[in-house]
Design an enzyme around this catalytic site. Sequence first.
Site, PDB file in Angstrom:
ATOM      1  N   HIS A   1      50.625 -32.814  29.313  1.00 41.91           N
ATOM      2  CA  HIS A   1      49.792 -33.904  28.770  1.00 41.91           C
ATOM      3  C   HIS A   1      50.492 -35.232  29.028  1.00 41.91           C
ATOM      4  O   HIS A   1      51.287 -35.691  28.209  1.00 41.91           O
ATOM      5  CB  HIS A   1      49.559 -33.660  27.267  1.00 41.91           C
ATOM      6  CG  HIS A   1      48.577 -34.600  26.646  1.00 41.91           C
ATOM      7  ND1 HIS A   1      47.872 -34.299  25.496  1.00 41.91           N
ATOM      8  CD2 HIS A   1      48.165 -35.848  26.995  1.00 41.91           C
ATOM      9  CE1 HIS A   1      47.098 -35.318  25.173  1.00 41.91           C
ATOM     10  NE2 HIS A   1      47.263 -36.283  26.069  1.00 41.91           N
TER      11      HIS A   1
ATOM     12  N   HIS B   1      49.429 -38.945  30.932  1.00 37.43           N
ATOM     13  CA  HIS B   1      48.514 -39.810  31.689  1.00 37.43           C
ATOM     14  C   HIS B   1      49.392 -40.650  32.605  1.00 37.43           C
ATOM     15  O   HIS B   1      50.213 -41.432  32.119  1.00 37.43           O
ATOM     16  CB  HIS B   1      47.716 -40.705  30.747  1.00 37.43           C
ATOM     17  CG  HIS B   1      46.910 -39.946  29.737  1.00 37.43           C
ATOM     18  ND1 HIS B   1      45.584 -39.657  29.919  1.00 37.43           N
ATOM     19  CD2 HIS B   1      47.267 -39.380  28.545  1.00 37.43           C
ATOM     20  CE1 HIS B   1      45.140 -38.967  28.874  1.00 37.43           C
ATOM     21  NE2 HIS B   1      46.145 -38.778  28.026  1.00 37.43           N
TER      22      HIS B   1
ATOM     23  N   HIS C   1      40.682 -33.617  25.667  1.00 39.60           N
ATOM     24  CA  HIS C   1      41.253 -34.169  24.442  1.00 39.60           C
ATOM     25  C   HIS C   1      40.259 -33.870  23.309  1.00 39.60           C
ATOM     26  O   HIS C   1      39.056 -34.120  23.455  1.00 39.60           O
ATOM     27  CB  HIS C   1      41.385 -35.684  24.545  1.00 39.60           C
ATOM     28  CG  HIS C   1      42.548 -36.159  25.361  1.00 39.60           C
ATOM     29  ND1 HIS C   1      42.769 -35.756  26.648  1.00 39.60           N
ATOM     30  CD2 HIS C   1      43.557 -37.024  25.049  1.00 39.60           C
ATOM     31  CE1 HIS C   1      43.861 -36.353  27.103  1.00 39.60           C
ATOM     32  NE2 HIS C   1      44.367 -37.131  26.163  1.00 39.60           N
TER      33      HIS C   1
ATOM     34  N   GLU D   1      42.228 -35.373  18.130  1.00 40.77           N
ATOM     35  CA  GLU D   1      43.311 -36.374  18.038  1.00 40.77           C
ATOM     36  C   GLU D   1      42.910 -37.322  16.908  1.00 40.77           C
ATOM     37  O   GLU D   1      43.558 -37.377  15.875  1.00 40.77           O
ATOM     38  CB  GLU D   1      43.450 -37.116  19.374  1.00 40.77           C
ATOM     39  CG  GLU D   1      44.506 -38.230  19.361  1.00 40.77           C
ATOM     40  CD  GLU D   1      44.530 -39.052  20.669  1.00 40.77           C
ATOM     41  OE1 GLU D   1      43.541 -39.020  21.417  1.00 40.77           O
ATOM     42  OE2 GLU D   1      45.551 -39.742  20.904  1.00 40.77           O
TER      43      GLU D   1
ATOM     44  N   ASP E   1      52.261 -37.855  26.664  1.00 41.94           N
ATOM     45  CA  ASP E   1      51.006 -38.620  26.624  1.00 41.94           C
ATOM     46  C   ASP E   1      51.103 -39.906  27.463  1.00 41.94           C
ATOM     47  O   ASP E   1      50.732 -39.888  28.634  1.00 41.94           O
ATOM     48  CB  ASP E   1      50.603 -38.918  25.167  1.00 41.94           C
ATOM     49  CG  ASP E   1      49.104 -39.096  24.987  1.00 41.94           C
ATOM     50  OD1 ASP E   1      48.357 -38.912  25.958  1.00 41.94           O
ATOM     51  OD2 ASP E   1      48.672 -39.412  23.850  1.00 41.94           O
ATOM     52  N   ASP E   2      51.565 -40.983  26.845  1.00 48.68           N
ATOM     53  CA  ASP E   2      51.677 -42.278  27.540  1.00 48.68           C
ATOM     54  C   ASP E   2      53.062 -42.846  27.237  1.00 48.68           C
ATOM     55  O   ASP E   2      53.203 -43.779  26.427  1.00 48.68           O
ATOM     56  CB  ASP E   2      50.585 -43.228  27.028  1.00 48.68           C
ATOM     57  CG  ASP E   2      49.200 -42.654  27.240  1.00 48.68           C
ATOM     58  OD1 ASP E   2      48.716 -42.679  28.386  1.00 48.68           O
ATOM     59  OD2 ASP E   2      48.613 -42.151  26.256  1.00 48.68           O
TER      60      ASP E   2
HETATM   61  N1  ADE Z   1      44.054 -42.020  27.496  1.00 50.62           N
HETATM   62  C1  ADE Z   1      45.369 -42.200  27.606  1.00 50.62           C
HETATM   63  N2  ADE Z   1      45.988 -41.728  26.525  1.00 50.62           N
HETATM   64  C2  ADE Z   1      45.033 -41.207  25.700  1.00 50.62           C
HETATM   65  C3  ADE Z   1      45.034 -40.553  24.459  1.00 50.62           C
HETATM   66  N3  ADE Z   1      46.147 -40.323  23.773  1.00 50.62           N
HETATM   67  N4  ADE Z   1      43.854 -40.185  23.932  1.00 50.62           N
HETATM   68  C4  ADE Z   1      42.720 -40.418  24.584  1.00 50.62           C
HETATM   69  N5  ADE Z   1      42.672 -41.013  25.767  1.00 50.62           N
HETATM   70  C5  ADE Z   1      43.810 -41.407  26.337  1.00 50.62           C
HETATM   71 ZN    ZN Z   2      46.277 -38.061  26.118  1.00 57.71          ZN
END
Ligand code: ADE
Ligand code: ZN
Length: 339
Positions: A20, A22, A200, A203, A281-282
Site C-alpha cells: 500500500h 501511492h 481502499h 479508512e 501509504d504516502d
Molecule cells: N490517495 C493517496 N493516499 C490515499 C489514502 N490514504 N486514501 C485514499 N486515497 C488516497
Molecule cells: Zn492509500
Amino acid sequence: MPIDPARAQLIQRLPKVELHLHIEGSLEPEMMFSLAGKHGIALPYASVEAVRAAYNFHDLQSFLDLYYAGCAVLRDRQDFYALAMAYFTRAHADNVVHAELFFDPQTHTARGIPMEVVFSGLRDAMDDAHRRYGITSELILCFLRHLSEEDAFATLEAAMPFRSDFIGVGLDSGERGNPPAKFARVFAKARSLGLRLVAHAGEEGPAAYIVDALDVLAVERIDHGVRCDEDPALVARLVRDRIPLTVCPLSNLKLCVVKDLRQHNFARLLRQGVAVTINSDDPAYFGGYIGENYRAIAEALDLSAAELTLVAENAARAAFMPATAKAGLLTKIRTVATR
Ligand code: ADE
Ligand code: ZN
C-alpha cells in the site's frame, strides 16, 4: 517505551513486502522543488520547510488537496522515473524486497500528461530497481472514486495498450459518499481482463464499504480496512477467508483516523487472526517509510518479535507474486526470525 534493540534489529532485517504505497505520495518536498524549478512551475510555498509545515491534516480530504496539487510538478518520463527511483532507494534501505505500487493516472491525464509518459517512467524505475537492488515490483492502477465510473472506464480503456505493465486495479481518493458500488461495472470489466482487484475501504468510510468492496467489487485485499471492527461478523469473515488488510499506521495517525497510535486496533486485529500488514501509504506526507511504520506501531502496541514476523509473513502471503517466489520469501522471513 522505545522498542528494545533486538526487535529494532528484527524489523530492519525482515525482508519486507509493501502493498500500500501511492507512488505520488512518495514525492518529497525537495523533489517537488527541484521539479518545479525544472519546469518553471510556481509553488505556493517559500521553502522545503514551509511545505513540510503545511502537512498538518485534519482528515483525508485535507491531505488529498495538497497531494493532488503536488502532482503538478510531475510532467515528463524522467520525472516519473526519478520519483519511483527515489522510492525504491528508500525502500531498499528498509529491506523491502517486493513492492506493489499504486498510481493515479487520472491525476496526470487530466493535466494533459499522456498515459504513456506515466507508464514508461515508472517502468524504467521498476526495471532499474530490479537490476540495482533485486527488488521486484508491480503496478496497480487506481481509479479516483470522487470521479465518475464513466471516467474510470475511459481510464481503463486508455491503459489497455499498457496492459502488460500493470497487474491490477484499485480504488482510492475521498471515500465518504463514494461507495464501492459506484464502480461495480468497471471492476467487473477489470476482472474479466484478468486484472487483480483491491480497493481502499474502511479508512474513513464505514464497515459497510468493506463488505461492499468484497461482495460487489470482489476485491482480494482491502486497503486500510481499519473500521472493520465496527462489524464483528465482518471481522470473523476476514479471518475465515484470510482477506488481507493493508494497514498504514502513520497515515491513520496523520489523517486523524486514530488520535493516538496506542489506540490503534492493529494489534487487536492481528491477535484475532486478521491478516494485517504494515505499509506506508504516502510516506513523504505522513512522516515515515515502511520501516518507520513498523517501528512506530511496534512501540505503540508493544508487538512481540513473533507478531512482527507474522506481519511480514502476512504481507508476503498477500502479495501478487508468483508462488515459487512467494515460498522462497516466506523461507527467508523464517530464517531471519529464527536466527
Ligand atoms: N490517495 C493517496 N493516499 C490515499 C489514502 N490514504 N486514501 C485514499 N486515497 C488516497
Ligand atoms: Zn492509500
